[in-house]
Design an enzyme around this catalytic site. Structure first.
Site, PDB file in Angstrom:
ATOM      1  N   GLU A 249      34.859  14.665  46.366  1.00  0.00           N
ATOM      2  CA  GLU A 249      36.258  14.486  45.793  1.00  0.00           C
ATOM      3  C   GLU A 249      35.845  14.557  44.194  1.00  0.00           C
ATOM      4  O   GLU A 249      36.727  15.192  43.373  1.00  0.00           O
ATOM      5  CB  GLU A 249      36.569  13.105  46.017  1.00  0.00           C
ATOM      6  CG  GLU A 249      37.491  13.118  47.471  1.00  0.00           C
ATOM      7  CD  GLU A 249      37.920  11.645  47.694  1.00  0.00           C
ATOM      8  OE1 GLU A 249      37.181  10.622  47.479  1.00  0.00           O
ATOM      9  OE2 GLU A 249      38.771  11.591  48.669  1.00  0.00           O
TER      10      GLU A 249
ATOM     11  N   GLY B 238      37.188   6.499  52.050  1.00  0.00           N
ATOM     12  CA  GLY B 238      36.959   7.306  53.083  1.00  0.00           C
ATOM     13  C   GLY B 238      35.791   7.837  52.980  1.00  0.00           C
ATOM     14  O   GLY B 238      35.386   8.764  54.195  1.00  0.00           O
TER      15      GLY B 238
ATOM     16  N   SER C  63      44.078   9.180  54.110  1.00  0.00           N
ATOM     17  CA  SER C  63      45.634   9.036  54.976  1.00  0.00           C
ATOM     18  C   SER C  63      46.502   9.600  54.136  1.00  0.00           C
ATOM     19  O   SER C  63      47.681  10.348  54.739  1.00  0.00           O
ATOM     20  CB  SER C  63      45.702   7.869  55.316  1.00  0.00           C
ATOM     21  OG  SER C  63      46.064   6.849  54.588  1.00  0.00           O
TER      22      SER C  63
HETATM   23  O1  DER Z   1      38.149   8.149  49.966  1.00  0.00           O
HETATM   24  C1  DER Z   1      38.805   8.331  49.217  1.00  0.00           C
HETATM   25  O2  DER Z   1      38.702   8.377  47.813  1.00  0.00           O
HETATM   26  C2  DER Z   1      40.322   8.355  49.506  1.00  0.00           C
HETATM   27  O3  DER Z   1      41.062   9.162  48.589  1.00  0.00           O
HETATM   28  C3  DER Z   1      40.895   7.041  49.419  1.00  0.00           C
HETATM   29  O4  DER Z   1      40.614   6.391  48.138  1.00  0.00           O
HETATM   30  C4  DER Z   1      42.753   6.978  49.573  1.00  0.00           C
HETATM   31  O5  DER Z   1      42.689   6.935  50.837  1.00  0.00           O
HETATM   32  P1  DER Z   1      44.228   6.663  51.528  1.00  0.00           P
HETATM   33  O6  DER Z   1      45.152   7.629  50.939  1.00  0.00           O
HETATM   34  O7  DER Z   1      43.553   6.717  52.982  1.00  0.00           O
HETATM   35  O8  DER Z   1      44.572   5.086  51.184  1.00  0.00           O
END
Ligand code: DER
Length: 203
Positions: free
Chosen positions: A84, A78, A9
């Protein structure tokens, strides 16, 4: 510039703003770290490329679930942790963005996401439990969450993680474990927002 586009997000706002700068002439090409990010990048008009064409990125920008004092991270909230990590490890410079709530004294307040292959996930889960965690299969509705790579995610509750590098090695040595959400020595800079000020952390 080539940019690894993270997921989550917080990254949503990056993508929206990056799209605005692209519309004003910024020349970038992004490699998305999830199908969700790919769709958002398309929506915001950010040109995309892939590792078929480039194997090193100038910069990666991503979010995190937790950041400790050494800028080690827990990621994977996520469910995009595998792509990633590939994107981050292919990047010359890594910036993590988030809000102050992500900063922790020690990793492990939140569950550690671990991507596992579906076959024998129950056995893999039991082996991780023996390492010292309470593990649960991540669900989406009433069905198991399926990652972009077709795998399951286990959310694993460890006591405070004092040696993330060695825990990561221990976990990834288990057959069935694809990747953990422990990102050790990955971030070069962390930018955290709180109300109307910003905190910059460097490794
Ligand atoms: O899934 C992930 O690694 C995302 O980067 C998470 O760690 C951070 O998500 P957010 O910005 O919705 O808190």
């Amino acid at each position: 510039m080539t940019i690894g586009l993270g997921s989550g997000s917080t990254v949503y706002w990056l993508l929206e703003n990056l799209g605005k700068r692209v519309s004003k002439g910024l020349k970038v090409k992004g490699v998305p770290s999830s199908v969700k990010t790919e769709k958002l990048a398309d929506k915001f008009g950010i040109p995309l490329t892939s590792f078929h064409d480039i194997q090193e990125l100038d910069l990666a920008i991503d979010g995190a679930d937790e950041v400790d004092d050494y800028l080690n991270l827990i990621k994977g909230g996520g469910g995009s942790l595998v792509r990633e990590k590939i994107v981050i490890e292919a990047s010359k410079h890594v910036i993590i963005i988030g809000d102050e709530s992500k900063l922790v004294k020690g990793l492990g307040n939140r569950p550690l996401p671990i991507e596992v292959i579906r076959f024998g996930w129950e056995v893999t889960c039991r082996k991780i439990t023996r390492v010292g965690a309470e593990c649960s299969l991540r669900l989406e509705g009433s069905h198991p969450f399926i990652s972009d790579n077709g795998n399951y995610i286990l959310d694993c509750d460890f006591p405070t993680i004092t040696h993330p590098a060695s825990l990561h090695e221990q976990l990834t040595s288990l057959a069935g474990v694809v990747e953990t959400g422990l990102f050790v020595n990955s971030a070069d800079q962390v930018i955290l927002g709180k109300e109307n000020n910003i905190r910059f952390l460097e490794r």
